[in-house]
Design a protein around this motif. Sequence first.
Motif, PDB file in Angstrom:
ATOM      1  N   UNK A  20      -5.548   8.977  -3.480  1.00  0.00           N
ATOM      2  CA  UNK A  20      -6.294   8.599  -2.261  1.00  0.00           C
ATOM      3  C   UNK A  20      -5.377   8.225  -1.099  1.00  0.00           C
ATOM      4  N   UNK A  21      -4.056   8.426  -1.258  1.00  0.00           N
ATOM      5  CA  UNK A  21      -3.129   8.181  -0.159  1.00  0.00           C
ATOM      6  C   UNK A  21      -2.824   9.516   0.536  1.00  0.00           C
ATOM      7  N   UNK A  22      -3.209   9.611   1.817  1.00  0.00           N
ATOM      8  CA  UNK A  22      -2.991  10.859   2.567  1.00  0.00           C
ATOM      9  C   UNK A  22      -1.499  11.196   2.618  1.00  0.00           C
ATOM     10  N   UNK A  54       0.840  -1.202   0.000  1.00  0.00           N
ATOM     11  CA  UNK A  54       0.000   0.000   0.000  1.00  0.00           C
ATOM     12  C   UNK A  54       0.873   1.250   0.000  1.00  0.00           C
ATOM     13  N   UNK A  55       0.271   2.340  -0.439  1.00  0.00           N
ATOM     14  CA  UNK A  55       1.007   3.599  -0.597  1.00  0.00           C
ATOM     15  C   UNK A  55       0.948   4.387   0.711  1.00  0.00           C
ATOM     16  N   UNK A  56       1.614   3.863   1.738  1.00  0.00           N
ATOM     17  CA  UNK A  56       1.592   4.496   3.056  1.00  0.00           C
ATOM     18  C   UNK A  56       2.768   5.471   3.189  1.00  0.00           C
ATOM     19  N   UNK A  57       2.970   5.954   4.418  1.00  0.00           N
ATOM     20  CA  UNK A  57       3.996   6.968   4.633  1.00  0.00           C
ATOM     21  C   UNK A  57       5.404   6.455   4.330  1.00  0.00           C
ATOM     22  N   UNK A  97       2.831  15.017   0.990  1.00  0.00           N
ATOM     23  CA  UNK A  97       4.176  15.242   0.438  1.00  0.00           C
ATOM     24  C   UNK A  97       4.115  15.901  -0.937  1.00  0.00           C
ATOM     25  N   UNK A  98       3.077  15.567  -1.702  1.00  0.00           N
ATOM     26  CA  UNK A  98       2.908  16.158  -3.040  1.00  0.00           C
ATOM     27  C   UNK A  98       2.696  17.666  -2.932  1.00  0.00           C
ATOM     28  N   UNK A  99       1.848  18.072  -1.989  1.00  0.00           N
ATOM     29  CA  UNK A  99       1.593  19.514  -1.808  1.00  0.00           C
ATOM     30  C   UNK A  99       2.886  20.237  -1.442  1.00  0.00           C
ATOM     31  N   UNK A 115      10.076   7.136   0.237  1.00  0.00           N
ATOM     32  CA  UNK A 115      11.154   6.666  -0.661  1.00  0.00           C
ATOM     33  C   UNK A 115      10.674   6.578  -2.116  1.00  0.00           C
ATOM     34  N   UNK A 116       9.472   7.100  -2.378  1.00  0.00           N
ATOM     35  CA  UNK A 116       8.828   6.821  -3.661  1.00  0.00           C
ATOM     36  C   UNK A 116       9.626   7.224  -4.910  1.00  0.00           C
ATOM     37  N   UNK A 117      10.259   8.419  -4.949  1.00  0.00           N
ATOM     38  CA  UNK A 117      10.996   8.766  -6.170  1.00  0.00           C
ATOM     39  C   UNK A 117      12.075   7.732  -6.506  1.00  0.00           C
ATOM     40  N   UNK A 118      12.796   7.264  -5.485  1.00  0.00           N
ATOM     41  CA  UNK A 118      13.838   6.250  -5.698  1.00  0.00           C
ATOM     42  C   UNK A 118      13.205   4.913  -6.106  1.00  0.00           C
ATOM     43  N   UNK A 119      12.112   4.546  -5.436  1.00  0.00           N
ATOM     44  CA  UNK A 119      11.447   3.267  -5.709  1.00  0.00           C
ATOM     45  C   UNK A 119      10.950   3.188  -7.156  1.00  0.00           C
ATOM     46  N   UNK A 120      10.273   4.221  -7.600  1.00  0.00           N
ATOM     47  CA  UNK A 120       9.659   4.145  -8.942  1.00  0.00           C
ATOM     48  C   UNK A 120      10.731   4.235 -10.033  1.00  0.00           C
ATOM     49  N   UNK A 121      11.750   5.066  -9.791  1.00  0.00           N
ATOM     50  CA  UNK A 121      12.841   5.201 -10.765  1.00  0.00           C
ATOM     51  C   UNK A 121      13.599   3.876 -10.946  1.00  0.00           C
TER      52      UNK A 121
END
Length: 247
Positions: free
Chosen positions: A90-92, A19-22, A97-99, A27-33
């Motif tokens: 839908x992930x808080x 799930x797309x939790x905290x 972090x996006x904002x 680490x999302x930019x590194x994970x997706x790249x």
Amino acid sequence: MQHKDQLFAAPLAQLGDFCFDDRVAAVFPDMIQRSVPGYSNILSAIGMMTERFAQPNSRLYDLGCSLGAATLMMRRHLTAPGCRIIGVDNSAAMVSRCRDQLAAFRSEVPVEILEADICNVAIEDASVVVLNFTLQFVDPEARLALLTRIHAGMRPGGMLILSEKFRFDDAPVNELLIDLHLDFKRANGYSELEISQKRTLLENVLRADSVAQHKARLAQAGFAHSELWFQCFNFGSLVAIKGTAHD
Ligand SMILES: C[S@@+](CC[C@H](N)C(=O)[O-])C[C@H]1O[C@@H](n2cnc3c(N)ncnc32)[C@H](O)[C@@H]1O
Ligand SMILES: O=C(O)C(=O)C[C@]1(C(=O)O)C=C[C@@H](O)C=C1
């Protein structure tokens, strides 16, 4: 600061659903790249296509925006006047972090980030819609209804970019392209344990369709034109265009 994805490096006692939790958001930019072959090429093309397809005074949507990588690209390349960008996730954890990330760069283009399910959010007066590796996480039963609503909310000549992980009906080809993707992850420093734990976690949540299924669904949703414009192993991206009176 960039954080390295080491979430699945140690053995996990229980392997539930990804799930797309905290922790993932951190680490999302590194994970997706490191996980999606061609991710940067696709982002660059989203910028180029935005420049070409954004219509004056229209809306641009980034559905499943995560940290806003595609939103940023669209914002940077937008030349049509009077547009606004709406990112939805839908992930808080992702939304917060996006904002922050969007606020870190100056721009005159109005952007709104909504914490909502993309299956419920209104799509109106859109010239560009991006689903960058998001539809694969939506319940397969809900995918046609979502694309139909997107099509209905678009202006004629508007463009949808749909990037996805694919499956292939030809078993040896499917196996080969999955193996090449795993090699890509190994080359990016993921261990066998990280790869296999993530694979188990994703099993029930990422349900991939074939390119043929995507094209058939896009046509059923009303898109007059669609084509695969990018593919690397079992990942790729389609472009779909809403017809105009001249078609
Ligand atoms: C692989 S990430 C998308 C990556 C992002 N588009 C990019 O280009 O960096 C998938 C995102 O979709 C979001 N998501 C999945 N299902 C959703 C839904 N039904 N409504 C809203 N967001 C959803 C997840 O929270 C996650 O942030
Ligand atoms: O790591 C994998 O094998 C993936 O399928 C990559 C994938 C994706 O396609 O969305 C899965 C989850 C993460 O959000 C990042 C990338």
